[in-house]
Design a protein around this motif. Structure first.
Motif, PDB file in Angstrom:
ATOM      1  N   UNK A  79     -15.254   5.610  -4.657  1.00 52.52           N
ATOM      2  CA  UNK A  79     -14.915   4.637  -5.050  1.00 52.52           C
ATOM      3  C   UNK A  79     -13.157   4.716  -5.176  1.00 52.52           C
ATOM      4  N   UNK A  80     -12.701   3.398  -5.081  1.00 54.57           N
ATOM      5  CA  UNK A  80     -11.018   3.519  -4.998  1.00 54.57           C
ATOM      6  C   UNK A  80     -10.510   2.474  -6.089  1.00 54.57           C
ATOM      7  N   UNK A  81      -9.564   2.883  -7.043  1.00 54.71           N
ATOM      8  CA  UNK A  81      -9.301   2.328  -8.084  1.00 54.71           C
ATOM      9  C   UNK A  81      -7.736   1.898  -8.059  1.00 54.71           C
ATOM     10  N   UNK A  82      -7.335   0.831  -8.412  1.00 52.42           N
ATOM     11  CA  UNK A  82      -6.134   0.294  -8.461  1.00 52.42           C
ATOM     12  C   UNK A  82      -5.519  -0.009  -9.574  1.00 52.42           C
ATOM     13  N   UNK A  83      -6.017   0.281 -10.773  1.00 51.75           N
ATOM     14  CA  UNK A  83      -5.554  -0.042 -12.041  1.00 51.75           C
ATOM     15  C   UNK A  83      -4.361   0.218 -12.512  1.00 51.75           C
ATOM     16  N   UNK A  84      -3.706   1.314 -11.870  1.00 56.51           N
ATOM     17  CA  UNK A  84      -2.462   2.094 -12.162  1.00 56.51           C
ATOM     18  C   UNK A  84      -1.304   1.404 -11.377  1.00 56.51           C
ATOM     19  N   UNK A  85      -1.449   0.209 -10.859  1.00 55.31           N
ATOM     20  CA  UNK A  85      -0.673  -0.420 -10.169  1.00 55.31           C
ATOM     21  C   UNK A  85      -0.413  -1.658 -11.334  1.00 55.31           C
ATOM     22  N   UNK A  86       0.457  -2.108 -11.896  1.00 58.88           N
ATOM     23  CA  UNK A  86       0.409  -2.899 -13.143  1.00 58.88           C
ATOM     24  C   UNK A  86       0.888  -4.246 -12.770  1.00 58.88           C
ATOM     25  N   UNK A  87       1.600  -4.501 -11.790  1.00 56.77           N
ATOM     26  CA  UNK A  87       1.977  -5.914 -11.646  1.00 56.77           C
ATOM     27  C   UNK A  87       0.682  -6.518 -10.825  1.00 56.77           C
ATOM     28  N   UNK A 127       0.891  -1.222  -0.111  1.00 64.62           N
ATOM     29  CA  UNK A 127      -0.061   0.023   0.033  1.00 64.62           C
ATOM     30  C   UNK A 127       0.865   1.093  -0.042  1.00 64.62           C
ATOM     31  N   UNK A 128       1.840   1.229   0.753  1.00 69.53           N
ATOM     32  CA  UNK A 128       2.709   2.439   0.935  1.00 69.53           C
ATOM     33  C   UNK A 128       3.540   2.760  -0.267  1.00 69.53           C
ATOM     34  N   UNK A 129       4.257   1.541  -0.833  1.00 66.81           N
ATOM     35  CA  UNK A 129       4.964   1.797  -1.922  1.00 66.81           C
ATOM     36  C   UNK A 129       3.995   2.198  -3.168  1.00 66.81           C
ATOM     37  N   UNK A 130       2.666   2.115  -3.271  1.00 68.91           N
ATOM     38  CA  UNK A 130       1.962   2.438  -4.467  1.00 68.91           C
ATOM     39  C   UNK A 130       0.972   3.639  -4.022  1.00 68.91           C
ATOM     40  N   UNK A 131       1.120   4.149  -3.014  1.00 67.47           N
ATOM     41  CA  UNK A 131       0.033   5.036  -2.181  1.00 67.47           C
ATOM     42  C   UNK A 131      -0.472   6.101  -3.334  1.00 67.47           C
ATOM     43  N   UNK A 132       0.620   6.861  -3.852  1.00 71.44           N
ATOM     44  CA  UNK A 132       0.375   7.921  -4.873  1.00 71.44           C
ATOM     45  C   UNK A 132      -0.375   7.471  -6.118  1.00 71.44           C
ATOM     46  N   UNK A 133      -0.315   6.111  -6.439  1.00 70.86           N
ATOM     47  CA  UNK A 133      -0.936   5.648  -7.817  1.00 70.86           C
ATOM     48  C   UNK A 133      -2.359   5.219  -7.490  1.00 70.86           C
ATOM     49  N   UNK A 134      -2.691   5.326  -6.081  1.00 68.17           N
ATOM     50  CA  UNK A 134      -4.110   4.584  -5.956  1.00 68.17           C
ATOM     51  C   UNK A 134      -4.857   5.916  -6.156  1.00 68.17           C
ATOM     52  N   UNK A 135      -5.928   5.705  -6.846  1.00 64.89           N
ATOM     53  CA  UNK A 135      -7.143   6.901  -7.154  1.00 64.89           C
ATOM     54  C   UNK A 135      -8.538   6.598  -6.197  1.00 64.89           C
ATOM     55  N   UNK A 136      -8.517   7.776  -5.469  1.00 63.04           N
ATOM     56  CA  UNK A 136      -9.903   7.733  -4.626  1.00 63.04           C
ATOM     57  C   UNK A 136     -10.698   8.776  -5.299  1.00 63.04           C
ATOM     58  N   UNK A 137     -11.962   8.667  -5.487  1.00 63.93           N
ATOM     59  CA  UNK A 137     -12.791   9.590  -6.066  1.00 63.93           C
ATOM     60  C   UNK A 137     -13.572  10.532  -5.082  1.00 63.93           C
ATOM     61  N   UNK A 138     -14.259  11.623  -5.053  1.00 60.48           N
ATOM     62  CA  UNK A 138     -14.716  12.205  -4.161  1.00 60.48           C
ATOM     63  C   UNK A 138     -15.912  11.248  -3.553  1.00 60.48           C
ATOM     64  N   UNK A 139     -16.059  11.600  -2.359  1.00 65.48           N
ATOM     65  CA  UNK A 139     -17.150  10.607  -1.500  1.00 65.48           C
ATOM     66  C   UNK A 139     -18.338  11.799  -1.566  1.00 65.48           C
ATOM     67  N   UNK A 140     -19.339  11.230  -2.010  1.00 64.30           N
ATOM     68  CA  UNK A 140     -20.738  12.049  -2.034  1.00 64.30           C
ATOM     69  C   UNK A 140     -21.559  11.410  -0.953  1.00 64.30           C
ATOM     70  N   UNK A 141     -22.481  12.492  -0.288  1.00 60.40           N
ATOM     71  CA  UNK A 141     -23.518  11.961   0.374  1.00 60.40           C
ATOM     72  C   UNK A 141     -24.741  11.327  -0.220  1.00 60.40           C
ATOM     73  N   UNK A 142     -25.275  10.357   0.647  1.00 60.95           N
ATOM     74  CA  UNK A 142     -26.150   9.512   0.071  1.00 60.95           C
ATOM     75  C   UNK A 142     -27.030   8.987   0.993  1.00 60.95           C
ATOM     76  N   UNK A 143     -28.421   8.601   1.083  1.00 56.62           N
ATOM     77  CA  UNK A 143     -29.241   8.168   2.088  1.00 56.62           C
ATOM     78  C   UNK A 143     -28.710   6.732   2.372  1.00 56.62           C
ATOM     79  N   UNK A 144     -28.429   6.276   3.645  1.00 52.51           N
ATOM     80  CA  UNK A 144     -27.505   5.252   3.868  1.00 52.51           C
ATOM     81  C   UNK A 144     -28.259   3.992   3.019  1.00 52.51           C
ATOM     82  N   UNK A 145     -27.258   3.224   2.305  1.00 53.19           N
ATOM     83  CA  UNK A 145     -27.570   2.085   1.619  1.00 53.19           C
ATOM     84  C   UNK A 145     -28.056   2.320   0.147  1.00 53.19           C
ATOM     85  N   UNK A 146     -27.898   3.699  -0.146  1.00 49.19           N
ATOM     86  CA  UNK A 146     -28.285   4.074  -1.600  1.00 49.19           C
ATOM     87  C   UNK A 146     -27.085   3.995  -2.452  1.00 49.19           C
TER      88      UNK A 146
END
Length: 638
Positions: free
Chosen positions: A411-419, A293-312
């Motif tokens: 959402x959290x995306x790890x596609x930039x980590x190639x191996x 996780x630490x080695x690839x931290x800057x490559x991990x993409x986290x989108x903005x968290x938006x408010x929703x009714x619980x479970x939506x």
């Protein structure tokens, strides 16, 4: 006086895991008592009691923390000089002059909540006496809320959470809290006239915070989604303008905020200080169990968290091509007219002018709360000059008579980590890290619980195929850096941005997409953000420079024609998973000073910026021509 011991020097340079401990705090206060709210809750009352977002009578954490800090500062000269404790480390401190990185506190207090109901809902009248006439001063008659009779024992309960290397160090920290609170004689407002006498203090022995088992992930995707439950109101992303003392929160939690909070939490948990130290491959060995996780931290993409009714499902931003006319909502992106009109003569209302057009599908609306706080002058014990601020918070529930719970989803995306093996390890370690360590978010470190789930979150609106009849409609779900502000400034007066955006899309798509039309708005982000990031690199050579970031804002829509279908599908797929990359001019401009790009520019796709939706069903489900057809049908039926 008994010294708390050497326990408070452990923050500096300790190796190994830190543990999270909690102590319960119980204060018994004698009535009358008043901790003043920032605005009267009752008509005709000048000063009312402070209540939290659940309408409970509380002693605010900020008041408790400030009183405890002042108490310990008074006691500090009486401690043994050999004993070391760092009040700045324990209570936090503001940024040094020219710096924009305040030191976070080790102690994290919660509000102290009253366990008994008020005796009455009466008021008490107070006046200010004119010293010369010995009569009441003119216009200085005040009504203050009087909830408890004199001598009533009012019990307030809460807790303090902190990190320590072991139980022995945690016990000494608990002793320090107990000692500081016992030194206090009063709490709350109106202390000079007998309010808020403190009868007793109890601080429990520290107990280790237990967590449930680590989340089990299926490992079949390259993505996660997080559901964030706040346990108290949040303040996120608000920046104070020099021209005002008001700080407004954003509804969304940016990807950068979430990543920054996780990095700080991991640093604190592993005894790495300052907690603002970046995570990268050079320090991966300091984080056993989280090295991938630490080695690839800057490559991990986290989108903005938006408010929703619980479970939506996760909300979707509507494009600026959405319009309103006569109470009906339509979309003009697919219109064959250069200037779409209703009935051939009426212009629909676009976002900003439309009254009923909600810019999001599925977005919850958290209740707004406003709190005014001040910095106290240590000498006068009054508000420091120019240090009175009003903060806007968002509560974790809707603003309704029957409030509904709200959570934030990203959402959290790890596609930039190639191996593949490295990617799988980083994904599991990310889920474990947020589960074990990410308990605080926002400017004031408010308490949250974060649940990591397999795969991307279900969106509140779906899309067509990537390409529909040779067309691609791209809607920004979050703001993005697109145009060079220097080029925009050089445009002739009255010239629009079509040519600039056309060049952007041609370059970014490698010639596979061509701009037909666009609906876009732009804005600047600067101030603190410039000085904290790019300004920190430029300050030595350009101390007086100020360059805000120029963004194309969320909701902007771009209508594109496909030139090369195979290449277009490839780039669109890449953008959907990784966001729009920075254009070449931005890479050149913000890649200077031998620093990672995110250190100079926070608006990178890994921080949630440049998120897109492609060919939303919305465009085909709400064409403006269908509204015109409905009008014709209605006329015929009449």
């Amino acid at each position: 006086m008994v010294s708390p011991g050497r326990s408070l020097g452990f923050r500096r340079g300790v190796e190994g895991m830190m543990q999270r401990y909690t102590c319960s705090i119980s204060l018994i206060v004698l009535g009358p008592f008043l901790t003043a709210a920032t605005g009267p809750d009752r008509y005709g009352v000048d000063k009312s009691a402070h209540r939290d977002h659940l309408k409970r009578l509380v002693i605010p954490r900020s008041h408790l923390k400030g009183k405890l800090r002042s108490s310990l500062e008074e006691l500090e000269p009486f401690f043994d000089p050999a004993d070391q404790f760092d009040l700045k480390g324990l209570f936090g401190t503001k940024s040094d002059e020219g710096s924009y990185e305040p030191l976070p506190a080790t102690f994290r207090f919660g509000d102290l909540v009253s366990s008994i109901k008020p005796d009455n809902e009466e008021t008490r009248t107070r006046v200010t006496i004119n010293r010369a006439s010995q009569t009441a001063k003119q216009n200085l008659l005040r009504e203050v809320e009087d909830l408890f009779a004199s001598g009533t024992e009012i019990c307030f309960n809460g807790e303090v959470t902190f990190s320590a290397p072991d139980l022995s160090a945690a016990t000494r920290l608990a002793s320090l809290v107990r000692l500081g609170l016992q030194w206090l004689a009063t709490v709350g407002a109106e202390k000079g006239v007998g309010f808020g006498r403190l009868k007793s203090v109890q601080v429990s022995a520290p107990s280790k915070k237990n967590t449930s088992a680590n989340p089990a992930l299926a490992g079949t995707t390259n993505a996660l989604h997080l559901r964030i439950t706040a346990h108290e109101p949040l303040l996120a992303g608000g920046i104070k303008s020099r021209r005002t003392n008001y700080i407004a929160s954003r509804q969304e939690l940016s990807g950068g905020l979430i990543k920054g909070a996780l990095a700080a939490a991991l640093n604190e948990a592993h005894g790495v200080f300052p907690v603002t130290k970046p995570l990268d491959a050079s320090c991966a060995t300091e984080f056993p169990g989280f090295d991938a996780l630490v080695r690839n931290f800057s490559a991990i993409r986290v989108t903005h968290a938006l408010p929703v009714l619980a479970g939506s499902p996760r909300p979707v931003r509507l494009p600026l091509s959405a319009v309103e006319y006569n109470g009906s909502i339509s979309d003009v992106a697919l219109s064959r007219e250069s200037v779409p009109l209703v009935d051939g003569c009426h212009s629909p209302a676009y976002q900003g002018d439309a009254k009923k057009l909600d810019p999001y599908i599925g977005l919850a609306k958290p209740a707004e709360l406003f709190v005014t706080r001040s910095e106290i002058n240590d000498v006068s014990q009054r508000t420091a000059e120019g240090q009175l601020f009003t903060y806007q918070f968002y509560a974790p529930h809707t603003d309704e008579k029957q409030p509904k719970p709200i959570e934030w989803i990203c959402n959290v995306n790890f596609d930039s980590i190639l191996e593949p093996a490295e990617r799988t390890a980083a994904r599991q370690q990310f889920a474990t890290a947020v589960h074990l360590h990410l308990h605080r978010l926002g400017k004031l470190g408010r308490s949250v619980t974060v649940a990591a789930n397999d795969g991307l979150a279900t969106p509140a609106a779906h899309n067509h195929d990537l390409i529909d009849d040779g067309l691609v409609l791209v809607t920004l779900q979050s703001s993005a850096i697109m145009l060079d502000p220097a080029e925009v400034r050089s445009l002739p007066l009255g010239m629009d941005l079509h040519e600039a955006y056309a060049k952007y899309w041609q370059d970014l798509s490698e010639g596979s997409l061509e701009l037909i039309d666009f609906f876009a708005h732009q804005g600047f982000e600067g101030g603190y953000l410039y000085h904290r990031y790019l300004g920190a690199a430029e300050r030595a050579d350009h101390p007086n420079r100020y360059r805000p970031y120029y963004l194309t804002l969320d909701g902007s829509l771009f209508k594109l024609q496909v030139v090369d279908e195979e290449k277009a599908i490839a780039v669109l797929t890449r953008w959907l998973s990784g966001g729009l990359p920075l254009p070449k001019w931005a890479l050149d401009e913000y890649g200077k000073y031998n620093r990672a790009i995110w250190k100079n520019c926070p608006f990178v796709p890994e921080n949630g910026y440049g998120e897109i939706a492609v060919n939303l069903n919305w465009h085909w489900d709400h064409p403006i021509e269908s509204y015109q057809a409905r009008e014709v049908d209605n006329d015929k039926s009449a």
